[in-house]
Design a protein around this motif. Structure first.
Motif, PDB file in Angstrom:
ATOM      1  N   GLN A 102       7.182  80.052  39.395  1.00 15.74           N
ATOM      2  CA  GLN A 102       6.519  80.546  40.622  1.00 15.74           C
ATOM      3  C   GLN A 102       4.961  80.227  40.322  1.00 15.74           C
ATOM      4  OE1 GLN A 102       8.691  81.196  43.044  1.00 15.74           O
ATOM      5  NE2 GLN A 102       7.531  83.087  43.642  1.00 15.74           N
ATOM      6  N   THR A 103       4.470  80.150  39.345  1.00 17.47           N
ATOM      7  CA  THR A 103       2.773  79.786  39.386  1.00 17.47           C
ATOM      8  C   THR A 103       2.673  78.071  39.323  1.00 17.47           C
ATOM      9  OG1 THR A 103       3.010  79.357  36.791  1.00 17.47           O
ATOM     10  CG2 THR A 103       2.615  81.569  37.623  1.00 17.47           C
ATOM     11  N   GLY A 104       3.934  77.347  39.736  1.00 20.21           N
ATOM     12  CA  GLY A 104       3.756  76.001  39.711  1.00 20.21           C
ATOM     13  C   GLY A 104       3.613  75.282  38.264  1.00 20.21           C
ATOM     14  N   SER A 105       3.918  75.960  37.224  1.00 18.57           N
ATOM     15  CA  SER A 105       3.895  75.284  36.030  1.00 18.57           C
ATOM     16  C   SER A 105       5.126  74.111  35.841  1.00 18.57           C
ATOM     17  CB  SER A 105       4.239  76.199  34.673  1.00 18.57           C
ATOM     18  OG  SER A 105       3.147  77.340  34.700  1.00 18.57           O
ATOM     19  N   PHE A 106       5.856  74.171  36.599  1.00 17.86           N
ATOM     20  CA  PHE A 106       7.150  73.141  36.533  1.00 17.86           C
ATOM     21  C   PHE A 106       7.095  72.361  38.045  1.00 17.86           C
ATOM     22  CE2 PHE A 106       8.574  76.074  33.427  1.00 17.86           C
ATOM     23  CZ  PHE A 106       8.626  75.597  31.958  1.00 17.86           C
ATOM     24  N   ARG A 107       6.926  71.356  38.237  1.00 23.16           N
ATOM     25  CA  ARG A 107       7.092  70.464  39.097  1.00 23.16           C
ATOM     26  C   ARG A 107       8.042  69.644  39.511  1.00 23.16           C
ATOM     27  NH1 ARG A 107       1.695  70.611  41.653  1.00 23.16           N
ATOM     28  NH2 ARG A 107       2.823  69.614  43.463  1.00 23.16           N
ATOM     29  N   PHE A 108       9.092  69.752  40.285  1.00 23.93           N
ATOM     30  CA  PHE A 108      10.074  68.932  40.464  1.00 23.93           C
ATOM     31  C   PHE A 108       9.987  67.992  41.624  1.00 23.93           C
ATOM     32  CE2 PHE A 108      11.819  72.861  38.451  1.00 23.93           C
ATOM     33  CZ  PHE A 108      12.028  72.156  37.019  1.00 23.93           C
ATOM     34  N   GLU A 109      10.834  66.965  41.691  1.00 27.56           N
ATOM     35  CA  GLU A 109      10.547  65.931  42.448  1.00 27.56           C
ATOM     36  C   GLU A 109      11.796  65.768  43.547  1.00 27.56           C
ATOM     37  OE1 GLU A 109       8.800  61.981  40.868  1.00 27.56           O
ATOM     38  OE2 GLU A 109       9.327  63.146  38.847  1.00 27.56           O
ATOM     39  N   THR A 110      12.855  66.356  43.082  1.00 24.79           N
ATOM     40  CA  THR A 110      14.023  66.171  43.950  1.00 24.79           C
ATOM     41  C   THR A 110      14.925  67.116  44.256  1.00 24.79           C
ATOM     42  OG1 THR A 110      15.564  65.462  41.939  1.00 24.79           O
ATOM     43  CG2 THR A 110      14.174  63.517  42.832  1.00 24.79           C
ATOM     44  N   ALA A 111      16.022  67.203  44.709  1.00 22.78           N
ATOM     45  CA  ALA A 111      17.044  68.404  44.915  1.00 22.78           C
ATOM     46  C   ALA A 111      17.635  68.712  43.725  1.00 22.78           C
ATOM     47  CB  ALA A 111      18.234  67.827  46.150  1.00 22.78           C
ATOM     48  N   VAL A 112      17.535  67.728  42.755  1.00 23.67           N
ATOM     49  CA  VAL A 112      18.093  68.526  41.257  1.00 23.67           C
ATOM     50  C   VAL A 112      17.173  69.538  40.860  1.00 23.67           C
ATOM     51  CG1 VAL A 112      18.386  67.684  38.987  1.00 23.67           C
ATOM     52  CG2 VAL A 112      19.296  66.195  40.848  1.00 23.67           C
ATOM     53  N   GLY A 113      15.833  69.318  41.081  1.00 22.73           N
ATOM     54  CA  GLY A 113      14.910  70.364  40.648  1.00 22.73           C
ATOM     55  C   GLY A 113      15.086  71.622  41.498  1.00 22.73           C
ATOM     56  N   ASN A 114      15.293  71.604  42.788  1.00 20.91           N
ATOM     57  CA  ASN A 114      15.250  72.538  43.754  1.00 20.91           C
ATOM     58  C   ASN A 114      16.580  73.294  43.565  1.00 20.91           C
ATOM     59  OD1 ASN A 114      13.058  71.626  45.348  1.00 20.91           O
ATOM     60  ND2 ASN A 114      14.273  70.444  46.438  1.00 20.91           N
ATOM     61  N   ASP A 115      17.707  72.675  43.110  1.00 23.15           N
ATOM     62  CA  ASP A 115      18.929  73.440  42.867  1.00 23.15           C
ATOM     63  C   ASP A 115      18.658  74.255  41.729  1.00 23.15           C
ATOM     64  OD1 ASP A 115      20.311  72.168  44.667  1.00 23.15           O
ATOM     65  OD2 ASP A 115      21.354  70.703  43.255  1.00 23.15           O
ATOM     66  N   PHE A 116      18.075  73.846  40.508  1.00 21.10           N
ATOM     67  CA  PHE A 116      17.658  74.600  39.577  1.00 21.10           C
ATOM     68  C   PHE A 116      16.790  75.893  39.687  1.00 21.10           C
ATOM     69  CE2 PHE A 116      14.875  75.193  35.602  1.00 21.10           C
ATOM     70  CZ  PHE A 116      15.972  75.698  34.598  1.00 21.10           C
ATOM     71  N   ASP A 117      15.442  75.512  40.416  1.00 20.44           N
ATOM     72  CA  ASP A 117      14.761  76.651  41.126  1.00 20.44           C
ATOM     73  C   ASP A 117      15.481  77.511  41.916  1.00 20.44           C
ATOM     74  OD1 ASP A 117      13.026  77.904  43.423  1.00 20.44           O
ATOM     75  OD2 ASP A 117      11.734  76.767  42.068  1.00 20.44           O
ATOM     76  N   ASP A 118      16.582  77.236  42.514  1.00 19.09           N
ATOM     77  CA  ASP A 118      17.292  78.400  43.145  1.00 19.09           C
ATOM     78  C   ASP A 118      18.282  78.923  42.129  1.00 19.09           C
ATOM     79  OD1 ASP A 118      16.310  77.299  45.786  1.00 19.09           O
ATOM     80  OD2 ASP A 118      18.081  76.225  46.038  1.00 19.09           O
ATOM     81  N   GLU A 119      18.877  78.381  41.334  1.00 16.91           N
ATOM     82  CA  GLU A 119      19.588  78.895  40.293  1.00 16.91           C
ATOM     83  C   GLU A 119      18.988  80.254  39.351  1.00 16.91           C
ATOM     84  OE1 GLU A 119      21.679  77.717  35.921  1.00 16.91           O
ATOM     85  OE2 GLU A 119      21.031  76.264  37.214  1.00 16.91           O
ATOM     86  N   ILE A 120      17.545  79.651  39.214  1.00 14.59           N
ATOM     87  CA  ILE A 120      16.978  80.563  38.150  1.00 14.59           C
ATOM     88  C   ILE A 120      16.409  81.962  39.089  1.00 14.59           C
ATOM     89  CG2 ILE A 120      14.524  80.860  37.032  1.00 14.59           C
ATOM     90  CD1 ILE A 120      16.840  79.362  35.598  1.00 14.59           C
ATOM     91  N   PHE A 121      16.026  81.591  40.490  1.00 14.59           N
ATOM     92  CA  PHE A 121      15.761  82.702  41.455  1.00 14.59           C
ATOM     93  C   PHE A 121      16.851  83.707  41.419  1.00 14.59           C
ATOM     94  CE2 PHE A 121      16.130  84.152  45.574  1.00 14.59           C
ATOM     95  CZ  PHE A 121      14.839  85.208  45.794  1.00 14.59           C
ATOM     96  N   GLU A 122      18.017  83.054  41.628  1.00 11.61           N
ATOM     97  CA  GLU A 122      18.963  84.239  41.811  1.00 11.61           C
ATOM     98  C   GLU A 122      19.441  84.822  40.600  1.00 11.61           C
ATOM     99  OE1 GLU A 122      22.164  81.271  43.207  1.00 11.61           O
ATOM    100  OE2 GLU A 122      21.406  81.488  45.249  1.00 11.61           O
ATOM    101  N   LEU A 123      19.407  84.063  39.304  1.00 10.83           N
ATOM    102  CA  LEU A 123      19.762  84.676  38.078  1.00 10.83           C
ATOM    103  C   LEU A 123      18.585  85.843  37.909  1.00 10.83           C
ATOM    104  CD1 LEU A 123      21.697  84.883  35.885  1.00 10.83           C
ATOM    105  CD2 LEU A 123      20.257  83.022  34.671  1.00 10.83           C
TER     106      LEU A 123
END
Length: 403
Positions: A50-71
């Motif tokens: 949430q602090t922006g420590s990890f910056r992703f460039e594609t939908a692969v990163g967005n999928d992981f972001d959603d996975e961690i949010f839901e978990l």
């Protein structure tokens, strides 16, 4: 080039493919460091993301972001927090044998013999010198490991509390920022941002156009002159200022106060003009899993939801406007050389024929018929956000101004 695939996502260009590989490498490294079965570690990871420590460039990163949010949300619902840790051995100590079930090692034979002879305690004297040296060495190793583990645990605990504090700060800041901005609508009592005292004058080569900032937005406008309007949909979280700058990138990760914010802001396409009004104004925003920004826009995929929320209030800083939803559809960002209808390029219609052609294209894409139509000369509003059903997908809502 085409046919590139990473983590179930397909990419059309080699550049996108390489960006996806970089995202996957980051994700693999994170998975090595974080135990996804431990609530505390998952919630801490979510806070860090949430602090922006990890910056992703594609939908692969967005999928992981959603996975961690839901978990993380699931663990929080179960009452876990950053300090929670599941001990899988507690329930019956599965997979760990009881000490009484162990077979005696060869080095234990003298101890067993001593106990058999009725001795209460066993000392190193019961072992030969070689075994005593080995035992002392092992005890020292264990003590060193114990101290290292204690230090590492302490560092981890401090880091967890730090990440939690940073996450709480950013989350609360974002929430409070937009609540305070909403309260500033119509306010003129901030001494640092005195309301505009005279009309703002826009000059062109052909004419002078005199426009006055609505009193409701004067304080906000003076706080940040990149603000061009405010959008609100009743009974939804969409109640935000709309920004605009010279590109369509800055407000993807900056908030109203021009601070870094992974939620970004809602922003008007750089080529739109609220003074010399375009036929179609396009507003972009992130599809956040938390529901912020345009996170709830895809609810319009339901015709029933559209019937319950048919109107969109979008005020420019100069005039108020109410729009009625007309078309709802899914599209995507196309290559420049693809000959296909690109909704994001439809800003102005030079003729009735051109306008009607665009209306037909959108009507053909629409998920359902709202019964609302438009004629040449009507003013349109388009809301656009990401749609993860396909690569570079977009979810789009188009409305016609009625007031």
């Amino acid at each position: 080039m085409a046919g590139f695939e990473v983590a179930g996502r397909k990419f059309r260009t080699e550049a996108d493919y390489k960006a996806a590989l970089r995202d996957k490498a980051k994700i693999d490294e994170i998975r090595k460091q974080v135990n996804m079965e431990q609530p505390g570690e998952v919630i801490t990871l979510y806070a860090k993301m949430q602090t922006g420590s990890f910056r992703f460039e594609t939908a692969v990163g967005n999928d992981f972001d959603d996975e961690i949010f839901e978990l993380a949300q699931e663990f929080k619902k179960q009452g876990y927090n950053q300090n929670s840790k599941i001990d899988l051995r507690k329930k019956g100590k599965r997979g760990v044998k009881n000490k009484s079930d162990r077979r005696p090692k060869k080095s234990d034979t003298s101890v067993a013999a001593a106990k058999k002879n009725g001795e209460a305690e066993v000392s190193l004297d019961h072992y030969d010198k070689a075994m005593q040296k080995e035992i002392l060495s092992e005890l020292k190793k264990r003590e060193r490991r114990r101290k290292i583990i204690v230090v590492l645990c302490g560092i981890t605990a401090v880091a967890c509390f730090g990440y939690f504090g940073v996450y709480s700060y950013f989350a609360e800041r974002t929430e409070m920022d937009y609540e305070s901005l909403s309260q500033l609508k119509g306010s003129s009592n901030l001494t640092s941002y005195a309301p505009t005292q005279r009309p703002m004058i826009h000059r062109t080569q052909e004419e002078n156009i005199e426009l006055t900032v609505l009193e409701e937005y004067q304080t906000l406008y003076n706080k940040n002159k990149k603000m061009v309007g405010w959008i609100k949909i009743e009974d939804t979280e969409i109640d935000y200022p709309v920004m605009q700058t010279v590109n369509n990138e800055y407000y993807m990760d900056h908030n109203f106060n021009q601070e870094y914010d992974r939620n970004g802001s809602l922003f008007l396409d750089k080529d739109c003009d609220i003074v010399h009004r375009n036929t179609n104004l396009i507003i972009y925003g992130h599809h956040m899993k938390s529901g912020k920004m345009f996170g709830g826009l895809n609810k319009y995929s339901s015709q029933e939801y559209c019937k319950e929320h048919p109107n969109i209030q979008f005020d420019t800083i100069y005039e108020r406007g109410t729009y009625e939803v007309m078309y709802v559809f899914r599209s995507r960002i196309y290559n420049e050389d693809e000959v296909v209808f690109k909704y994001y390029q439809f800003l102005d219609a030079a003729s009735a024929q051109e306008f009607n052609s665009n209306m037909q294209e959108m009507a053909a894409l629409s998920l359902y018929d709202t019964g609302v139509t438009a004629s040449y000369g009507d003013q349109l509003l388009t809301l656009s956000t990401c749609d993860y059903s396909e690569e570079d997908g977009r979810f789009v809502v188009v409305a016609k101004r009625v007031f």
